[in-house]
Design a protein around this motif. Sequence first.
Motif, PDB file in Angstrom:
ATOM      1  N   GLN A   9      -1.152   9.784  -7.482  1.00 63.88           N
ATOM      2  CA  GLN A   9      -2.405   9.263  -6.934  1.00 63.88           C
ATOM      3  C   GLN A   9      -2.282   9.007  -5.439  1.00 63.88           C
ATOM      4  O   GLN A   9      -3.160   9.389  -4.647  1.00 63.88           O
ATOM      5  CB  GLN A   9      -2.788   7.966  -7.653  1.00 63.88           C
ATOM      6  N   ASN A  10      -1.199   8.387  -5.028  1.00 62.69           N
ATOM      7  CA  ASN A  10      -1.055   8.036  -3.616  1.00 62.69           C
ATOM      8  C   ASN A  10      -0.692   9.243  -2.757  1.00 62.69           C
ATOM      9  O   ASN A  10      -0.998   9.268  -1.563  1.00 62.69           O
ATOM     10  CB  ASN A  10      -0.050   6.897  -3.456  1.00 62.69           C
ATOM     11  N   ALA A  13      -4.077  10.614  -2.188  1.00 57.52           N
ATOM     12  CA  ALA A  13      -4.807   9.710  -1.295  1.00 57.52           C
ATOM     13  C   ALA A  13      -4.393   9.909   0.156  1.00 57.52           C
ATOM     14  O   ALA A  13      -5.229   9.951   1.067  1.00 57.52           O
ATOM     15  CB  ALA A  13      -4.585   8.262  -1.717  1.00 57.52           C
ATOM     16  N   LYS A  17      -6.304  11.051   3.468  1.00 60.93           N
ATOM     17  CA  LYS A  17      -6.354  10.236   4.680  1.00 60.93           C
ATOM     18  C   LYS A  17      -6.080  11.074   5.931  1.00 60.93           C
ATOM     19  O   LYS A  17      -6.675  10.864   6.992  1.00 60.93           O
ATOM     20  CB  LYS A  17      -5.338   9.082   4.581  1.00 60.93           C
ATOM     21  N   LYS A 208      -9.783   9.613  -5.051  1.00 58.16           N
ATOM     22  CA  LYS A 208      -8.481   9.745  -4.381  1.00 58.16           C
ATOM     23  C   LYS A 208      -8.224   8.593  -3.406  1.00 58.16           C
ATOM     24  O   LYS A 208      -7.800   8.797  -2.270  1.00 58.16           O
ATOM     25  CB  LYS A 208      -8.389  11.083  -3.648  1.00 58.16           C
ATOM     26  N   GLU A 209      -8.467   7.378  -3.883  1.00 54.54           N
ATOM     27  CA  GLU A 209      -8.158   6.187  -3.095  1.00 54.54           C
ATOM     28  C   GLU A 209      -6.703   5.791  -3.347  1.00 54.54           C
ATOM     29  O   GLU A 209      -6.150   6.023  -4.429  1.00 54.54           O
ATOM     30  CB  GLU A 209      -9.090   5.033  -3.480  1.00 54.54           C
ATOM     31  N   ALA A 210      -6.092   5.178  -2.354  1.00 61.92           N
ATOM     32  CA  ALA A 210      -4.690   4.769  -2.477  1.00 61.92           C
ATOM     33  C   ALA A 210      -4.573   3.429  -3.210  1.00 61.92           C
ATOM     34  O   ALA A 210      -5.312   2.490  -2.908  1.00 61.92           O
ATOM     35  CB  ALA A 210      -4.060   4.658  -1.094  1.00 61.92           C
TER      36      ALA A 210
END
Length: 259
Positions: A9-10, A13, A17, A208-210
């Motif tokens: 996920q990160n 993310a 970004k 796709k948020e951290a």
Amino acid sequence: MDNKEVVKQNQLAWDKKVVNNTPWSIPVTKEEIENAKKGIFNIKLTAHKNVPRSWFPQDLNKKRILCLASGGGQQGPILAATGAIVTVFDISMNQLKQDEKVSKENNLMISTVQGDMTHLHCFKNNYFDLVFCPVSVTYIPDVLPVFKECYRVLKTGGNFLFGSANPLIYLFENKKYDKGVFEVANKLPFNSLDELNEEEKMNFLNNKEAIEYSHTLEDLIGGQTSVGFAINGFYEDVDNDKICKYSAKYFATKAVKTK
């Protein structure tokens, strides 16, 4: 979520970004590179303050430096321009591409490795002279494996430079926080999914948020000493966030591997 799901996920993310030009992904300029070649450089572990020059070896030439979770074309190229032998390790391939781009444009020697910062098995014991880790452990559930690995890969006498968010920022309700209203709503330690219902969690992940983790000061500072580091440098830092009218939002430490 298990650790592999968090890592994935990160990774997504942070790739996103970079596309959106987060400040931590904007490469340094040619002028900054040229100044670093002359021994003049500023570099950040946190948002605003520059790391004291005394935190680095006086002569960086041929020093082996690991920029840990430190992609984005910023710290790695500056340190490489001083003559250091730099490896940039990051979860995000887009972040690493920024370092590769700056390296190519400025004829710098930088190695890039994609991976999870809690697993540095690709590096030998007692290999690096310095590990540089800006604010990034906020994206992993457990910081102790990072400290253990950094201690392992550092030479005796090597330095670990570390930046972190102050856990207190996670006490407050997120939507009100963004408006400058600081209402205590969360119990620490905290992660980004704790205050979301199931629908909100799904939207958060699909967008796709951290996922961020607060940790505790005991883990962030005591965790370093528990693996053998001796902390011999410390400062706090702020940014433009409204919380900084009341308290520092970040801190940085310098630690040494003593044996």
